[in-house]
Design an enzyme around this catalytic site. Structure first.
Site, PDB file in Angstrom:
ATOM      1  NE  ARG A  46      -2.874   0.395   3.350  1.00 49.24           N
ATOM      2  CZ  ARG A  46      -2.111   0.512   4.458  1.00 49.24           C
ATOM      3  NH1 ARG A  46      -1.318   1.561   4.623  1.00 49.24           N
ATOM      4  NH2 ARG A  46      -2.150  -0.407   5.389  1.00 49.24           N
ATOM      5  CE1 TYR A  98     -16.713  11.566 -15.478  1.00 51.56           C
ATOM      6  CE2 TYR A  98     -16.269  11.582 -13.134  1.00 51.56           C
ATOM      7  CZ  TYR A  98     -16.578  10.894 -14.287  1.00 51.56           C
ATOM      8  OH  TYR A  98     -16.762   9.539 -14.242  1.00 51.56           O
ATOM      9  CG  ASP A 170     -10.229  16.351 -14.288  1.00 51.88           C
ATOM     10  OD1 ASP A 170      -9.514  15.780 -15.141  1.00 51.88           O
ATOM     11  OD2 ASP A 170     -11.279  15.854 -13.838  1.00 51.88           O
ATOM     12  CE  LYS A 195     -12.641   8.157 -17.803  1.00 48.48           C
ATOM     13  NZ  LYS A 195     -13.052   9.405 -17.185  1.00 48.48           N
TER      14      LYS A 195
END
Ligand SMILES: *Cc1c(COP(=O)(O)O)cnc(C)c1O
Length: 381
Positions: A46, A98, A170, A195
């Site tokens: 992690r 978004y 973003d 994306k």
């Protein structure tokens, strides 16, 4: 190094134990210690994983940043940014946002006492009206989804500096190939790696890239303390995807230009939204801050009939009707019923998001085939 060289080489070293030229998938949760505390920089996955480290360094280089920090999704990355703040803090955000980000801000973080203001960012006065002593950050998305508006990042950087607040961008729609917000005054760049960076519609991931050491330390703390980290297999897939990012983006942009021009001349099409057109409202800003204009296009139909829009989308053979964007394959979406369905119709229509609006993520197929697909789908109405 120039972009294409960085895409392939930055952060990536042949594996010292075997010479493997590709970064191995370190599919391990833990690492052996010779004696308590005596390890090789890796204790638990992690916190650190070598495959993730290679990807984080590669992403930092692509955005001309010092630090890359990966998360298990784009929203996981945004969630980490907002966790920098405390109850009473305020954030001024782009209104054309978004949907998932809007949901995270209003449905989750407002409950924790963080206040969000949503404003169109084409007018500095409207932004400054919302800035007060509690304001900590501007949150900007450009190009916007699905109207393809462009926000002037250099101007946003100046406003943020003037008021001593952070600027976070973003950069998902542009990808690091088309636009580098850190160069224009941003403090934090966020990507839905899902994306264009991943580029093959096979991974969900997010990333933050920044320069400031102190801010990076806080975000790395949140990454480990909150735990939304990606696994090594996904990091490998994204490293592989990025090796062709520059080639894909060139083709996305070239196909975008061809398809946008084709739609603009089509007798059944009313309006085409693509920032590469000289008559696009923000074309000059796009030209100033983007290397090229990409493959994201929205268009509306003459007569604005929902039934016609449905018929067109059902008629496609190549443009698959699906959420998401940025993959090698072409996709289409219907914002009014999919991503933006939760926004009231009157609100949507105010910004031009009408019922017949179709959003295309133009892929890297042969443009001639994509044109033929549009032609036969549009012939059905
Ligand atoms: C997809 C997307 C996100 C969210 O990313 P996930 O990886 O789906 O969590 C955020 N911003 C934009 C612009 C996006 O397109």
């Amino acid at each position: 190094m120039k972009f294409g060289t960085k895409a392939i080489h930055a952060g990536v070293e042949p594996d010292p134990s075997t010479g493997a030229i590709m970064t191995p998938i370190f599919q391990t949760s833990t690492y052996v210690q010779r004696s308590p505390g005596d390890h090789q920089g890796y204790e638990y996955s992690r916190t650190h994983n070598p495959t993730r480290t290679a990807l984080q360094n590669n992403l930092a280089a692509l955005e001309n940043g010092k630090h890359g920090i990966c998360f298990s999704s784009g929203l996981g990355a945004i969630d980490a940014v907002i966790k920098l703040f405390s109850p009473g803090d305020e954030i001024v955000s782009t209104s054309d946002l978004y949907g998932g980000t809007y949901r995270l801000f209003t449905k989750v973080f407002e409950r924790y006492g963080i206040k969000f203001h949503f404003v169109p960012m084409d007018n500095p006065e409207k932004i400054e009206e919302k800035i007060n002593s509690n304001t900590k950050m501007l949150w900007v998305e450009t190009p916007t989804n699905p109207m393809m508006n462009i926000i002037d990042l250099e101007l946003m950087g100046k406003i943020a500096k003037k008021h001593g607040v952070l600027l976070a961008v973003d950069n998902t729609f542009a990808s690091p190939y088309l636009q580098n917000p850190l160069n224009l005054g941003a403090d934090i760049v966020m990507h839905s790696v899902t994306k264009y960076l991943g580029g093959h519609s096979d991974v969900v991931m997010g990333a933050l890239i920044l320069n400031d050491d102190k801010l990076a330390e806080q975000l790395v703390f949140i990454q480990n303390a909150c735990g939304a980290t990606p696994g090594p297999q996904d990091c490998f897939l994204v490293l592989r995807g990025i090796k062709t990012l520059h080639l894909r983006m060139e083709r996305h942009s070239q196909n975008g230009k061809t398809i946008a021009a084709y739609l603009k001349n089509h007798p059944k099409v009313e309006k085409v939204y693509w920032p590469g057109f000289e008559d696009h409202v923000n074309h000059e800003i796009a030209k100033k801050q983007m290397r090229d204009f990409g493959g994201m296009i929205s268009f509306t139909l003459k007569g604005n009939s929902l039934a016609d829009a449905k018929k067109v989308m059902e008629g496609f053979k190549l443009f698959a009707l699906a959420e998401s964007l940025g993959g090698v394959e072409s996709l289409c979406g219907h914002p009014a019923s999919m991503t933006h369905a939760s926004i009231p119709k009157e609100e949507r229509e105010k910004v031009g998001l009408v019922d017949s609006l179709i959003r295309l993520s133009v892929g890297v197929e042969d443009a001639e085939d994509l044109k033929n697909d549009l032609s036969s789908a549009l012939a059905a109405i």
